[in-house]
Design an enzyme around this catalytic site. Structure first.
Site, PDB file in Angstrom:
ATOM      1  N   LYS A 149       0.705  -1.478  -0.100  1.00  0.00           N
ATOM      2  CA  LYS A 149       0.025   0.578   0.150  1.00  0.00           C
ATOM      3  C   LYS A 149       0.717   1.647   0.339  1.00  0.00           C
ATOM      4  O   LYS A 149       1.156   1.640   0.670  1.00  0.00           O
ATOM      5  CB  LYS A 149      -0.500  -0.090   1.068  1.00  0.00           C
ATOM      6  N   LYS A 247     -13.446  -7.313  -7.430  1.00  0.00           N
ATOM      7  CA  LYS A 247     -14.358  -7.737  -6.055  1.00  0.00           C
ATOM      8  C   LYS A 247     -15.481  -8.271  -5.983  1.00  0.00           C
ATOM      9  O   LYS A 247     -16.067  -7.625  -6.339  1.00  0.00           O
ATOM     10  CB  LYS A 247     -13.020  -7.121  -4.702  1.00  0.00           C
TER      11      LYS A 247
END
Length: 328
Positions: A149, A247
């Site tokens: 991230k 997702k």
């Protein structure tokens, strides 16, 4: 008569999970159940404020489908009467699970898929200072794929990737900006990350600004996440991105996720199947979609202090298909 229940659950995260938009110490999920003829199917979702979702509204949206389900609404009907998103995901997956229990046929068979196999998942390192990410990478250097991230771009993000590469010299690296970069930063950072052996850059710029990516020649493939939801808008992604991150919370369940993957492949887009930070109940249906993915990012339970029981079996970064006592 089919009956719906829904409840909010909280699962502590091991430490803190941080991305460019903020940090959290718990995974807040909504679990839907649908019961019929003495059997109950379950599905889990994660309401996401980035898409205007919250737990209260998701719970209400799930429970509002009670009359339609009692009248015989099936998964195909569900796609028409509910918008895609977390609430539909929980109900869609609960219906898949219920169908397997009522028919005795596993979900993969009902979906027309081959029997699922174990897959290698990426493992996510939270956004932190470069020296902290270096130590985290060293601790996870045995994993074949690490996902980092990142922040707002610039030298600090380059330093983070350099630190992780030094800590895990043999791992494949995926970087995820979560819409944090400025458009003008994409190509300079992509060239820096190509030098560092990065395999994929996920959602570098805000979804509303991603038209700037059209036609650029990035040395590292680009992956749409916040820009890619369901079947609508798939055509626009061609020429902007090389990959899409599928997702189930975005597609509104396994049913549309499988259609999105088929559509992506027809359009020559490659596929990552990803997740929110959540338990094995959310990962289980995603494992079916992930059988057709180029990259798998289903590490949600690995980021928790404790997973639910029964759970998926993880051996390092290898994740095994769900057993029927968990889902499907």
């Amino acid at each position: 008569m089919r009956e719906i229940t829904a409840e909010i659950q909280s699962w502590p995260i091991a430490g803190t999970f941080t991305i460019s938009r903020g940090a959290k110490t718990e995974a807040r999920v909504v679990v839907a159940s649908v019961s019929d003829h003495g059997q109950t199917g379950y599905g889990e979702c994660v309401p996401y404020a980035r898409y205007g979702e919250n737990e209260k509204d998701v719970m209400a949206a799930i429970k509002a489908q009670q009359p339609a389900l009692a009248d015989g609404m099936n998964r195909e009907d569900l796609q028409r009467v509910m918008p895609r998103g977390a609430a539909r995901n929980a109900l869609d997956c609960a219906l898949w699970d219920l169908e397997t229990k009522l028919t005795g046929r596993p979900a993969w068979e009902r979906a027309g898929l081959a029997a699922p196999r174990a897959l290698t998942t990426a493992y996510t390192l939270s956004l932190a200072a470069p020296e902290e990410m270096h130590e985290a990478a060293k601790a996870e250097a045995h994993r074949p794929i690490l996902k980092l991230k990142l922040g707002q771009g610039g030298d600090e993000d380059v330093a983070r990737v350099e630190a992780v590469r030094a800590g895990a010299p043999n791992a494949a690296l995926i970087v995820d900006a979560n819409e944090g970069w400025k458009p003008e930063d994409v190509l300079p950072l992509a060239h820096e990350f190509a030098r560092l052996g990065v395999s994929l850059i996920e959602q570098p710029v805000p979804a509303r600004e991603d038209e700037v990516l059209r036609g650029i020649e990035s040395p590292v493939p680009l992956c749409a996440d916040e820009s890619a939801h369901g079947l609508e808008g798939m055509r626009r992604l061609v020429g902007l991105y090389d990959f899409i991150n599928v997702k189930l919370d975005k597609t509104g369940g396994l049913t549309e996720a499988l259609s999105v993957i088929r559509c992506a492949k027809l359009r020559k887009l490659r596929v990552m199947v990803g997740c929110m930070v959540s338990t094995s109940l959310a990962m289980a249906p995603a494992m079916l979609a992930a059988q057709q993915a180029d990259y798998v990012d289903l590490d949600g339970p690995l980021l928790l202090a404790q997973d639910r029981e029964p759970s998926l079996r993880y051996e390092g970064s290898l994740v095994y298909p769900p057993e029927s006592k968990l889902w499907g």
